[in-house]
Design an enzyme around this catalytic site. Structure first.
Site, short mmCIF file in Angstrom:
data_model
loop_
_atom_site.label_atom_id
_atom_site.label_comp_id
_atom_site.label_asym_id
_atom_site.label_seq_id
_atom_site.Cartn_x
_atom_site.Cartn_y
_atom_site.Cartn_z
N LYS A 72 -64.68 -61.01 152.21
CA LYS A 72 -65.83 -60.91 151.30
C LYS A 72 -66.29 -62.31 150.88
CE LYS A 72 -65.03 -56.27 149.49
NZ LYS A 72 -64.04 -55.83 150.48
N ASP A 256 -60.40 -56.34 116.03
CA ASP A 256 -59.33 -55.34 115.93
C ASP A 256 -58.20 -55.97 115.13
OD1 ASP A 256 -60.75 -53.61 117.55
OD2 ASP A 256 -59.60 -54.06 119.36
#
EC number: 2.7.7.7
Length: 335
Positions: A72, A256
């Site tokens: 790729k 968080d």
């Protein structure tokens, strides 16, 4: 944790962006986590490579880059694009699912359901807000803000506010900002705070007030602006740096906060500092040495392979020492 990695600004940024896009497609559309992890690992390794990659063969010499990924890379270097990605981008369903998962609160399953109902864009979501849960509505409201990376300079200011306000509530609290920020990253996707207190251990009763008092203090000083969810041990929400002297407003950011028992705190700090690949390598080394590590404990493995009682841990270094591994500073854990 952040929903999406920002485009890489490295020597091989085009290649790492391509691999990250493929990773997100495999996770969000195909739900093929093994392929997602493979692409992410390759992107991470290539991002740190100090030379401009000129061929797939060169890339293949790096750990985590196999034959298929190398092929790729060759195609991308030769043509400036990748047929597989072009096809994905042209496929309306795939590209819509991939896009919707960028909204905080929308996972791959919810995204597919929305797309099946013809909801494919932010505008579509806004017209169908009644179909969104509370988290998704907040994710939609701050979509543009959450897409922006948080520069380290801002993260340092955010850390100062959190740590100082935590100590105002009770000086015995211990708090650590984890994630890529702790590893020295120049930008972060969100803020991940771990919190503990000597009065809270894995043997004691639940103490949600320890978390809620900190959240309330951060709301009081208007640092936390919105709540996504608030449980006994985890808060998910939105925060914003105060603007100074009528300067432009800072973007809203995801935050968080996790409350962890004191005896499990440093295993948690190690785990949430990452990176994912570093954690996997460390767990593999621990197994070779006869220990099992997770985000809560380190335990010895008996001859039968059954884990024993958790070992006492008072620092991250203790964990490295148990498994006879040289201590690595957080900045050296970005594998």
């Amino acid at each position: 944790m952040s929903k999406r990695k920002a485009p890489q600004e490295t020597l091989n940024g085009g290649i790492t962006d391509m691999l990250t896009e493929l990773a997100n497609f495999e996770k969000n559309v195909n739900q093929a986590i093994h392929k997602y992890n493979a692409y992410r690992k390759a992107a991470s390794v290539i991002a740190k490579y100090p030379h401009k990659i000129k061929s797939g063969a060169e890339a293949k010499k790096l750990p985590g880059v196999g034959t298929k990924i190398a092929e790729k890379i060759d195609e991308f270097l030769a043509t400036g694009k990748l047929r597989k990605l072009e096809k994905i981008r042209q496929d309306d369903t795939s590209s819509s699912i991939n896009f919707l998962t960028r909204v905080s609160g929308i996972g791959p399953s919810a995204a597919r359901k929305f797309v099946d109902e013809g909801i494919k864009t932010l505008e579509d979501l806004r017209k169908n807000e009644d179909k969104l849960n509370h988290h998704q509505r907040i994710g939609l409201k701050y979509f543009e803000d959450f897409e922006k990376r948080i520069p380290r300079e801002e993260m340092l200011q955010m850390q100062d506010i959190v740590l100082s306000e935590v100590k105002k509530v009770d000086s015995e609290y211990i708090a650590t900002v984890c994630g890529s920020f702790r590893r020295g990253a120049e930008s972060s996707g969100d803020m991940d705070v771990l919190l503990t207190h000597p009065s809270f251990t894995s043997e004691s009763a639940k103490q949600p007030k320890l978390l809620h008092r900190v959240v309330e203090q951060l709301q009081k000083v208007r640092f936390i602006t919105d709540t996504l969810s608030k449980g006994e041990t985890k808060f998910m929400g939105v925060c914003q740096l105060p603007s100074k002297n009528d300067e432009k407003e800072y973007p809203h950011r995801r935050i968080d906060i996790r409350l962890i028992p004191k005896d499990q705190y440093y295993c948690g700090v190690l785990y949430f500092t990452g990176s994912d690949i570093f954690n996997k390598n460390m767990r593999a080394h621990a197994l070779e040495k006869g220990f099992t590590i997770n985000e809560y404990t380190i335990r010895p493995l008996g001859v039968t392979g059954v884990a024993g009682e958790p070992l006492p841990v008072d620092s991250e270094k203790d964990i490295f020492d148990y498994i006879q591994w040289k201590y690595r500073e957080p900045k050296d854990r970005s594998e």
